[in-house]
Design a protein around this motif. Structure first.
Motif, PDB file in Angstrom:
ATOM      1  N   ARG A 215       0.872  -1.193   0.000  1.00 12.32           N
ATOM      2  CA  ARG A 215       0.000   0.000   0.000  1.00 12.32           C
ATOM      3  C   ARG A 215       0.901   1.233   0.000  1.00 12.32           C
ATOM      4  N   THR A 216       0.375   2.365  -0.450  1.00 11.82           N
ATOM      5  CA  THR A 216       1.211   3.561  -0.491  1.00 11.82           C
ATOM      6  C   THR A 216       1.414   4.092   0.929  1.00 11.82           C
ATOM      7  N   PRO A 217       2.575   4.758   1.173  1.00 16.33           N
ATOM      8  CA  PRO A 217       2.811   5.332   2.496  1.00 16.33           C
ATOM      9  C   PRO A 217       1.684   6.273   2.921  1.00 16.33           C
ATOM     10  N   ASP A 218       1.149   7.058   1.987  1.00 19.54           N
ATOM     11  CA  ASP A 218       0.080   8.002   2.345  1.00 19.54           C
ATOM     12  C   ASP A 218      -1.124   7.284   2.928  1.00 19.54           C
ATOM     13  N   GLU A 219      -1.510   6.197   2.257  1.00 17.41           N
ATOM     14  CA  GLU A 219      -2.674   5.435   2.744  1.00 17.41           C
ATOM     15  C   GLU A 219      -2.420   4.886   4.133  1.00 17.41           C
ATOM     16  N   ILE A 220      -1.209   4.343   4.315  1.00 18.77           N
ATOM     17  CA  ILE A 220      -0.872   3.723   5.605  1.00 18.77           C
ATOM     18  C   ILE A 220      -0.832   4.777   6.707  1.00 18.77           C
ATOM     19  N   LEU A 221      -0.146   5.894   6.425  1.00 16.35           N
ATOM     20  CA  LEU A 221      -0.018   6.946   7.444  1.00 16.35           C
ATOM     21  C   LEU A 221      -1.383   7.519   7.806  1.00 16.35           C
ATOM     22  N   ASP A 222      -2.232   7.695   6.792  1.00 14.24           N
ATOM     23  CA  ASP A 222      -3.594   8.184   7.041  1.00 14.24           C
ATOM     24  C   ASP A 222      -4.337   7.243   7.972  1.00 14.24           C
ATOM     25  N   GLU A 223      -4.232   5.948   7.677  1.00 18.43           N
ATOM     26  CA  GLU A 223      -4.963   4.968   8.494  1.00 18.43           C
ATOM     27  C   GLU A 223      -4.446   4.989   9.939  1.00 18.43           C
ATOM     28  N   MET A 236       0.177  -2.427  15.035  1.00 23.13           N
ATOM     29  CA  MET A 236       1.042  -3.456  14.478  1.00 23.13           C
ATOM     30  C   MET A 236       0.944  -3.433  12.953  1.00 23.13           C
ATOM     31  N   LEU A 237       2.071  -3.145  12.300  1.00 26.02           N
ATOM     32  CA  LEU A 237       2.080  -3.121  10.835  1.00 26.02           C
ATOM     33  C   LEU A 237       2.169  -4.563  10.337  1.00 26.02           C
ATOM     34  N   VAL A 262       5.980   6.624  10.399  1.00 30.63           N
ATOM     35  CA  VAL A 262       4.907   6.238  11.323  1.00 30.63           C
ATOM     36  C   VAL A 262       5.247   6.708  12.742  1.00 30.63           C
ATOM     37  N   CYS A 263       6.538   6.603  13.105  1.00 29.97           N
ATOM     38  CA  CYS A 263       6.970   7.009  14.456  1.00 29.97           C
ATOM     39  C   CYS A 263       6.671   8.477  14.743  1.00 29.97           C
ATOM     40  N   PRO A 293      12.124   5.249  20.225  1.00 32.04           N
ATOM     41  CA  PRO A 293      11.599   4.546  21.400  1.00 32.04           C
ATOM     42  C   PRO A 293      10.181   4.004  21.216  1.00 32.04           C
ATOM     43  N   VAL A 294       9.459   4.538  20.220  1.00 38.14           N
ATOM     44  CA  VAL A 294       8.089   4.048  20.000  1.00 38.14           C
ATOM     45  C   VAL A 294       8.097   2.598  19.480  1.00 38.14           C
ATOM     46  N   ILE A 295       9.159   2.233  18.770  1.00 37.77           N
ATOM     47  CA  ILE A 295       9.210   0.878  18.203  1.00 37.77           C
ATOM     48  C   ILE A 295       9.574  -0.113  19.305  1.00 37.77           C
ATOM     49  N   CYS A 296       8.734  -1.129  19.462  1.00 35.35           N
ATOM     50  CA  CYS A 296       8.925  -2.097  20.545  1.00 35.35           C
ATOM     51  C   CYS A 296      10.199  -2.909  20.346  1.00 35.35           C
ATOM     52  N   HIS A 297      10.838  -3.214  21.464  1.00 35.00           N
ATOM     53  CA  HIS A 297      12.076  -3.996  21.411  1.00 35.00           C
ATOM     54  C   HIS A 297      11.757  -5.485  21.355  1.00 35.00           C
TER      55      HIS A 297
END
Ligand code: SAH
Ligand code: SF4
Ligand code: F3S
Length: 478
Positions: A215-223, A236-237, A262-263, A293-297
């Motif tokens: 999917r395009t980044p725009d669509e994903i970021l919007d969602e 969760m992507l 996304v972060c 730090p938003v991305i889980c370890h």
């Protein structure tokens, strides 16, 4: 190229608005039927399989909700039951057949019950043929490529006396603007890509889910923005191989770049992704995880086998040394990271020596947990035709040895946070009264005293006692 994208966007919008009209038509029909029977119509969706299917079920539920159905957990009381199926291993198929047998008994007492099947199993011709022949009471059948057309199929199912069967061989549009009913208000999956191009030799997924499309980044970021505005703190992507995200886009973008974007979304507290394929895991990705730090370890990194010979036969495109190199680099950049994996036992030609390589890899990596599977022959895949299929008793014996090894390593790993104070996202009330259950970013489960008002909140908790794979914790005030 840009043009082709615009066309695609138009096609999505057009398809979505057509389906929205069908939802309205379904709503009128449902209202009429409800009036006749003097109660609301009740639906139940049962999900088998992976996160992709779970997300698809949320879309189906959203459509049913908009059409006026009331959702129930108890399929026996539903007017409409849909099984969203998985076919990754034979036991997934068998499970569905078993459940259909039960449903048939229920339906005999309630002849108006409508039974539908969708998902990955339905993309296999021999399965659809079997359902048609042996399970004539199944009224609706559709596949993975036309999930978005569910409103239209629902209207036909409610209107027509005959069976509705619609299976497509390819996904043409992905309208993502139809209603969705999330299972949890505080977290959600977001598809970033569909399908798979890897053709691991044992795997049916590329055949039932089709080619990889991002999917395009725009669509994903919007969602993601919409979800966060709607109360989601964890996203969760989702994709079968998120590390190859962006390769099919007209304007290329790497997965690491997408994560960076996304972060930046304000209000998002936890970002996860699934599944990472080791062959495409880049240094850039490791850097992005370490910096944000938003991305889980937590890294779910399916290894499948510890033997180079088997990895080659599996068509995985990495060897043991490369896998260990990724683990080392990730640990260097993110020392507390947790690793989980998928392992297959009994792939054709697997010798005792190959299997011992898997055991030693489990010890060497120190997985926090592992999903272990007995190899299952899938019709049409290259591995199904391979010689030297391993006898069942040997596979079972190896499987049990692997389970023991995984248990020992996982318990050791899990205990490493004992006594520490860590953030827990509370996800549910526990079966035991007075307790709630959540997860730390490393994906380890924590039970703690609390009540339903804590669900969806991130709270600091002292991980007081490790009990094997999970903790009992004590909330601490900030
Ligand atoms: N795309 C993901 C995996 C999706 S399927 C990846 O490549 O990592 C989830 C897991 O099911 C796989 O990792 C594999 O361990 C297992 N699996 C897939 N096909 C299988 C088969 N035929 N028999 C047994 N396990 C299988
Ligand atoms: Fe299957 Fe391999 Fe694709 Fe994963 S990457 S879905 S295991 S073919
Ligand atoms: Fe199963 Fe389909 Fe997922 S086969 S594992 S539900 S993609």
């Amino acid at each position: 190229m840009g043009n082709c994208n615009i066309k695609n966007e138009e096609a999505q919008k057009e398809a979505a608005s057509r389906q929205l009209e069908f939802i309205e038509e379904a709503r009128i029909l449902v209202e009429k039927i409800s009036k006749n029977i003097g109660r609301p119509l009740i639906s139940h969706i049962e999900t088998f399989g992976c996160q992709m299917n779970a997300r698809d079920s949320e879309k189906l539920r959203g459509i049913l909700d908009a059409a006026g159905f009331k959702d129930t957990e108890n399929e026996d009381e539903a007017d409409l039951v849909i099984y969203n199926t998985c076919t990754v291993r034979d036991n997934a198929d068998q499970h569905v057949y078993g459940r259909l047998g039960h449903l048939n008994a229920v339906r005999k007492k309630r002849p108006d019950m409508i039974i539908g099947l969708c998902g990955c199993m339905m993309q296999e011709d021999h399965i659809v043929a079997k359902i048609k022949k042996s399970y004539p009471f199944v009224k609706l059948i559709f596949g993975t490529h036309n999930l978005y057309a569910f409103p239209e199929l629902l209207v036909r199912t409610l209107n027509e006396d005959k069976r509705v069967i619609d299976i497509r061989q390819e996904t043409k549009v992905f309208p993502e603007s139809l209603p969705v009913k999330r299972k949890h208000f505080f977290k959600s999956g977001v598809n970033i890509m569909y399908g798979c191009n890897n053709f691991c030799s044992y795997c049916i997924v590329p055949y039932v889910r089709g080619r990889e499309i991002s999917r395009t980044p725009d669509e994903i970021l919007d969602e993601v923005r919409r979800l966060v505005a709607d109360g989601c703190v964890e996203i969760m992507l989702l994709g079968q191989n998120v590390n190859s995200y962006g390769k099919t886009l007209p304007e290329k973008m790497s997965f690491a770049e997408l994560l960076r974007e996304v972060c930046k979304i304000e209000g998002l507290r936890r970002l996860r992704f699934m599944t990472s394929h080791p062959k495409d895991l880049s240094d850039e990705l490791i850097e992005v995880i370490a910096q944000n730090p938003v991305i889980c370890h937590h890294m779910h990194l399916p290894v499948q086998s510890g033997s180079d010979i088997i990895l080659t036969k599996m068509n995985r495109h990495y060897d043991r040394a490369r896998y260990m190199e990724i683990v080392r680099k990730l640990r260097e950049a993110i020392p507390d990271i947790s690793f989980t994996t998928d392992i297959i036992v009994g792939f054709p030609g697997e010798t005792e020596e190959d299997f011992e390589d898997t055991l030693s890899l489990v010890r060497e990596v120190g997985f926090d947990s592992a999903f272990t599977f007995i190899y299952s022959k899938r019709r049409g895949t290259p591995a199904a035709e391979m010689e030297n299929q391993v006898p069942e008793e040997i596979v079972k014996e190896r499987f049990n040895r692997l389970l023991k090894e995984v248990k020992v390593t996982a318990e050791e790993r899990c205990a490493r946070f004992t006594g520490k104070v860590m953030d827990v996202l509370v996800e549910d009330v526990n079966r035991e009264p007075g307790l709630v259950t959540g997860r730390i970013e490393h994906n380890i489960v924590v039970h703690l005293p609390g009540d339903a008002s804590m669900i969806g909140k991130i709270v600091p908790v002292r991980l007081a006692e490790c009990r094997g794979f999970y903790y009992f914790g004590e909330p601490v005030s900030d």
